[in-house]
Structures are given as structure tokens and as C-alpha cells.
Design an enzyme around this catalytic site. Structure first.
Site, mmCIF file in Angstrom:
data_model
loop_
_atom_site.group_PDB
_atom_site.id
_atom_site.type_symbol
_atom_site.label_atom_id
_atom_site.label_comp_id
_atom_site.label_asym_id
_atom_site.label_seq_id
_atom_site.Cartn_x
_atom_site.Cartn_y
_atom_site.Cartn_z
ATOM 1 N N ALA A 169 -1.781 8.840 4.639
ATOM 2 C CA ALA A 169 -2.721 8.082 5.398
ATOM 3 C C ALA A 169 -2.117 6.860 6.229
ATOM 4 O O ALA A 169 -0.998 6.433 5.760
ATOM 5 C CB ALA A 169 -3.773 7.549 4.618
ATOM 6 N N LYS A 190 -4.718 20.592 -3.542
ATOM 7 C CA LYS A 190 -3.688 19.564 -3.557
ATOM 8 C C LYS A 190 -4.242 18.548 -4.899
ATOM 9 O O LYS A 190 -5.437 18.201 -4.885
ATOM 10 C CB LYS A 190 -3.399 18.559 -2.584
ATOM 11 C CG LYS A 190 -2.430 17.489 -2.832
ATOM 12 C CD LYS A 190 -1.901 16.881 -1.531
ATOM 13 C CE LYS A 190 -0.821 15.862 -1.423
ATOM 14 N NZ LYS A 190 -1.113 14.564 -1.860
ATOM 15 N N THR A 242 -7.382 17.833 -0.889
ATOM 16 C CA THR A 242 -6.875 16.836 -1.899
ATOM 17 C C THR A 242 -7.959 16.629 -2.986
ATOM 18 O O THR A 242 -9.271 16.253 -2.602
ATOM 19 C CB THR A 242 -6.480 15.697 -1.258
ATOM 20 O OG1 THR A 242 -5.206 15.779 -0.367
ATOM 21 C CG2 THR A 242 -5.970 14.615 -2.518
ATOM 22 N N SER A 300 -3.157 13.662 7.604
ATOM 23 C CA SER A 300 -4.172 12.991 6.710
ATOM 24 C C SER A 300 -5.575 12.922 7.268
ATOM 25 O O SER A 300 -5.564 12.618 8.494
ATOM 26 C CB SER A 300 -3.788 12.056 5.947
ATOM 27 O OG SER A 300 -4.692 11.126 5.406
ATOM 28 N N HIS A 358 -0.096 12.673 -6.706
ATOM 29 C CA HIS A 358 -0.059 11.917 -5.397
ATOM 30 C C HIS A 358 0.826 10.645 -5.339
ATOM 31 O O HIS A 358 0.587 9.502 -5.058
ATOM 32 C CB HIS A 358 -1.548 11.144 -5.724
ATOM 33 C CG HIS A 358 -2.516 11.025 -4.392
ATOM 34 N ND1 HIS A 358 -3.458 11.898 -3.943
ATOM 35 C CD2 HIS A 358 -2.364 9.746 -3.408
ATOM 36 C CE1 HIS A 358 -4.056 11.298 -2.915
ATOM 37 N NE2 HIS A 358 -3.272 10.336 -2.471
ATOM 38 N N GLY A 386 8.149 12.099 -6.044
ATOM 39 C CA GLY A 386 9.344 11.852 -6.546
ATOM 40 C C GLY A 386 10.473 12.297 -6.139
ATOM 41 O O GLY A 386 11.580 12.002 -6.250
ATOM 42 N N TYR A 392 0.846 -1.348 0.003
ATOM 43 C CA TYR A 392 0.025 0.163 -0.191
ATOM 44 C C TYR A 392 0.898 1.332 -0.037
ATOM 45 O O TYR A 392 0.437 2.187 -0.680
ATOM 46 C CB TYR A 392 -0.973 0.003 1.219
ATOM 47 C CG TYR A 392 -1.707 1.534 1.555
ATOM 48 C CD1 TYR A 392 -2.561 2.005 0.514
ATOM 49 C CD2 TYR A 392 -1.269 2.274 2.637
ATOM 50 C CE1 TYR A 392 -3.177 2.889 0.790
ATOM 51 C CE2 TYR A 392 -1.793 3.505 2.608
ATOM 52 C CZ TYR A 392 -2.841 3.956 1.748
ATOM 53 O OH TYR A 392 -3.450 5.007 2.072
ATOM 54 N N TYR A 451 -9.793 14.947 2.894
ATOM 55 C CA TYR A 451 -10.637 14.216 1.773
ATOM 56 C C TYR A 451 -12.052 14.659 2.074
ATOM 57 O O TYR A 451 -12.540 14.182 3.125
ATOM 58 C CB TYR A 451 -10.507 12.720 2.059
ATOM 59 C CG TYR A 451 -9.034 12.377 1.166
ATOM 60 C CD1 TYR A 451 -8.732 12.599 -0.088
ATOM 61 C CD2 TYR A 451 -8.200 11.456 2.119
ATOM 62 C CE1 TYR A 451 -7.893 12.059 -0.715
ATOM 63 C CE2 TYR A 451 -7.176 11.029 1.445
ATOM 64 C CZ TYR A 451 -7.080 11.378 -0.018
ATOM 65 O OH TYR A 451 -5.620 10.678 -0.376
#
Ligand SMILES: Cc1cc2nc3c(=O)[nH]c(=O)nc-3n(C[C@H](O)[C@H](O)[C@H](O)COP(=O)(O)O)c2cc1C
Length: 370
Positions: free
Chosen positions: A92, A238, A169, A119, A262, A295, A37, A143
Site C-alpha cells: 500500500a 493471500k 488478501t 494494492s 503479511h 522475509g 509504517y 481488500y
């Protein structure tokens, strides 16, 4: 499932040479479902890989005779002073990586002198995470739920805990097609504290797709305005990947733009986040701060992102891996390593301050192109 999920209890400083090494080390500590995950992206993970590869396409010009010594990494956002232009991205379920979850991360990020974004789907509650930071600044990432009572509850809690901005987000109206989770039949083995406190439906035993399905799908600019009006806090949108969306978000009252794909977990086949940053930054044109992630693994990546218009960068997976390997101290180690690398790059690129980096010109690494 939770009694079978073995959480790390590690607490130690990490001897980091290259942040890329952390993934392999963390894979030995985090149970396979949790690791999949955290590490995974969507589909065949092209965008995930591109996120880091893309930094190689722009080069930093070494500068000499500049008189630079001991570059300063100090910066700020919304008047909040930070010791470095690098913050913790909202991630998360950090209980997957460590028994103390976000409370350890918050402590480690605070010790590094920077800012943590919490989060909505944290393992620990907003209040407990904020308390662990002992007054160091935090943002809260929302969220949006279909249920505005829940949205209001989250914003109330975030304000009560002293969070200084809301990150909305917008790129996750459903989950990306994450194959590692499907192969591992991954369901969250641990509860999510903010869901539990509001509805008792705490996410435990659910897949990420089921959790996203319960959140809002139809998100529009009107929602951004509503968050800003209700919370009275700066709202950072975001998941922005193009100039038009940045302009629409600002038009709806956004006080910050967060360029991110993301971490390659949502739309595979989209460009690296770094590829779209210059366009978005040009459109924002200094009207509001720009945060960038996806990244970042090196100080030179931080430098390049700032040179392309970011005000701050955020880091996700490396901090979660370091949390598994070393708890709060592990999280601190990631920021110290990036700080060390960025200081070297700043010195060799002739930039004394973070605002000098913003004025540095990058060149294409392809001959003849600029
Ligand atoms: C395990 C994990 C959980 C994440 N959870 C969230 C989240 O709850 N909310 C959110 O906005 N982004 C979330 N993200 C995305 C991060 O905020 C960030 O955009 C991404 O990790 C940056 O890429 P990086 O991991 O390459 O640094 C998550 C990323 C990871 C790896």
C-alpha cells in the site's frame, strides 16, 4: 499533513551488495512516520524477525559434476512468461516512499521483466499504475470492502487496466498491533487513489486501523467464490498459513495460493511464513500455483522457498526502500540483485532451471534432524 510530508524524488540505479542494507539507507530518506509504517511489524516483531531467520534452519546441498552453466531463471504463472521467479508483493501507499509512488515501481518492475501486484490502498490509481508498466503483467490485490459496489468497481477497474489475476488478501480483517504507527501517531498523509475515485473518502488523515475497520471483517470462502464469479479472473488467496485453509480456498474456487504472514505485520507470535510453506505446498499438491512471501532478502532464500514448493516468491519492503532510494531504477536494482544472487546459488547447487530448483532437497541445519 501532506504539505509537511517530504517525498523522495530520487531516480538512480542502486549499487546493492546486500538487500538488508537498504532499510538503514531508506530510513534517512523516508519521513519517520512513513518509514515506521513500512518497516514495522506487529507487537514486538518476533514474527517479523523469524521470517528471515527461519531460512537458516534449512540448508541447500551443494552439488557438483552436474554440467550446469548459465542457469535459466525463466518461468511463468497462468501462462504469463516471467524473466525470474520473483515478483513485487502488493504494498500500500508507495507515495510514502517516492513522489511517483506505484507508477515508478511498476516501471521498475517491468524493466526487470517481472510482475507487479497493485494494492487496493495504492497512492496511484489502477489505470495509472498499469499504464506505467507499458503492457508488462500486473495482478490486482483486493481488500474486500463491506460495500460490494466498491468491490465490483475495483475489479472492473483492474480488468479494464488489463490486470491478469486478483489477489484476495484474507489475513487483514483488521490491522495487526503495529507499535511503530502508534508511537508515531501515524496517519496517512497522502490520499489513496482507488478510494478517492470511488467515494471521495480517500484515506488521508486516517490510521491504518481506521482504514482496515472500514473494510470487511467477515470474510468467508463464499467471498472467494463471489470474486471469482464476478471477475472471471484467476483468484489467488493471500495470507494462507496452514494446509486446511489452502484446501478450503481451493474448494471455493481459488486458482492460486499465496503463503504469507503479511511480512510480520498481522499476527505476531505466528510462525515464520517459510516454516509453514512445506505443509501448505504438500496440501496444494500442484493443483494450483503457490506464491510465497515474507522475509525474502537473499537469492538463497528464493531458492529455499522454491525448493519447499513455491512457484514464485514475492518481495515487499526491500523494493519499497529501493523505490525511496532510486525510484523506478532503484526498484529494478532489487530484482537484478536477487537475480544475481539466485544465479550463483543455482550454479553451485547444480540446478539449471527453476523446475530443477523445485526438485532440490533441503536438509535441516540441526545435526541429526531431517
Ligand atoms: C508498506 C507495506 C504495505 C503493505 N500493504 C499491503 C497491501 O496493501 N496488501 C497486501 O495484501 N499486503 C500488503 N503488505 C504485505 C506485502 O504484500 C507482503 O506480504 C510483505 O511485505 C512481505 O514481506 P517482506 O516485506 O518481508 O518482503 C504490505 C507490506 C508493506 C511492507
Amino acid at each position: 499533513m501532506s504539505e509537511h510530508y517530504k517525498q523522495s524524488q530520487a531516480e538512480q540505479k542502486l549499487d546493492i551488495i546486500d538487500l538488508n542494507d537498504l532499510e538503514e539507507q531508506a530510513a534517512k530518506v523516508i519521513p519517520v512516520g512513513g518509514f515506521g509504517y513500512i518497516a514495522g511489524g506487529s507487537e514486538d516483531e518476533w514474527t517479523l524477525r523469524e521470517n528471515t531467520v527461519a531460512f537458516d534452519r534449512r540448508n541447500i546441498i551443494p552439488r557438483v559434476l552436474t554440467g550446469v552453466e548459465n542457469p535459466s531463471l525463466d518461468t511463468s504463472i497462468f501462462g504469463i512468461p516471467l524473466k525470474l521467479p520473483i515478483i513485487m508483493a502488493p504494498c500500500a501507499a508507495q507515495g510514502l516512499a517516492h513522489a511517483r509512488g506505484e507508477t515508478a515501481t511498476a516501471e521498475g518492475v517491468a524493466a526487470a521483466g517481472t510482475l507487479m501486484a497493485q494494492s487496493t490502498y495504492s497512492s496511484a490509481s489502477i489505470a495509472d499504475t498499469a499504464a506505467a508498466a507499458k503492457g508488462s503483467p500486473q495482478f490486482f490485490q483486493i481488500y474486500l470492502s463491506k460495500d460490494w459496489k466498491f468491490n465490483e468497481y475495483l475489479m472492473d477497474e483492474a480488468k479494464r487496466a488489463g490486470c491478469k489475476a486478483i489477489i484476495a488478501t484474507a489475513d487483514s480483517t483488521l490491522g495487526g498491533y503495529r507499535e511503530a504507527d502508534l508511537r508515531n501517531n501515524f496517519q496517512f498523509p497522502l490520499p489513496m487513489a482507488n478510494l478517492q475515485a470511488f467515494s471521495g473518502g480517500n484515506g488521508q488523515g486516517k490510521s491504518i486501523s481506521e482504514i482496515y475497520a472500514a473494510a470487511a471483517q467477515r470474510i468467508t470462502t463464499a467471498d472467494i467464490r463471489r470474486i471469482a464469479e464476478y471477475s472471471g479472473l484467476p483468484v489467488i488467496v493471500k495470507g494462507i498459513q496452514c494446509a486446511e485453509d489452502a484446501e478450503r480456498a481451493i474448494g471455493a474456487g481459488a486458482s492460486g495460493i499465496y503463503v504469507s504472514n503479511h511480512g510480520g505485520r498481522q499476527l505476531n507470535g505466528g510462525p515464520a511464513s517459510f516454516e509453514v510453506l512445506p505443509d501448505v505446498a504438500r496440501a496444494v499438491n500442484g493443483k494450483v500455483p503457490v506464491i510465497f512471501d515474507s522475509g525474502i532478502r537473499r537469492g538463497s532464500h528464493v531458492f529455499k522457498a522454491l525448493a519447499c514448493g513455491a512457484d514464485l516468491v514475492a518481495v515487499g519492503r526491500p523494493v519499497v526502500y529501493a523505490l525511496a532510494l532510486g525510484g523506478a531504477q532503484g526498484a529494478t536494482s532489487v530484482f537484478e540483485q536477487l537475480k544475481k544472487e539466485l544465479s550463483i546459488v543455482m550454479q553451485l547447487a547444480g540446478t539449471q532451471t527453476v523446475s530443477d530448483i523445485r526438485g532440490a532437497k533441503l536438509v535441516s541445519s540441526y545435526p541429526g534432524e531431517n
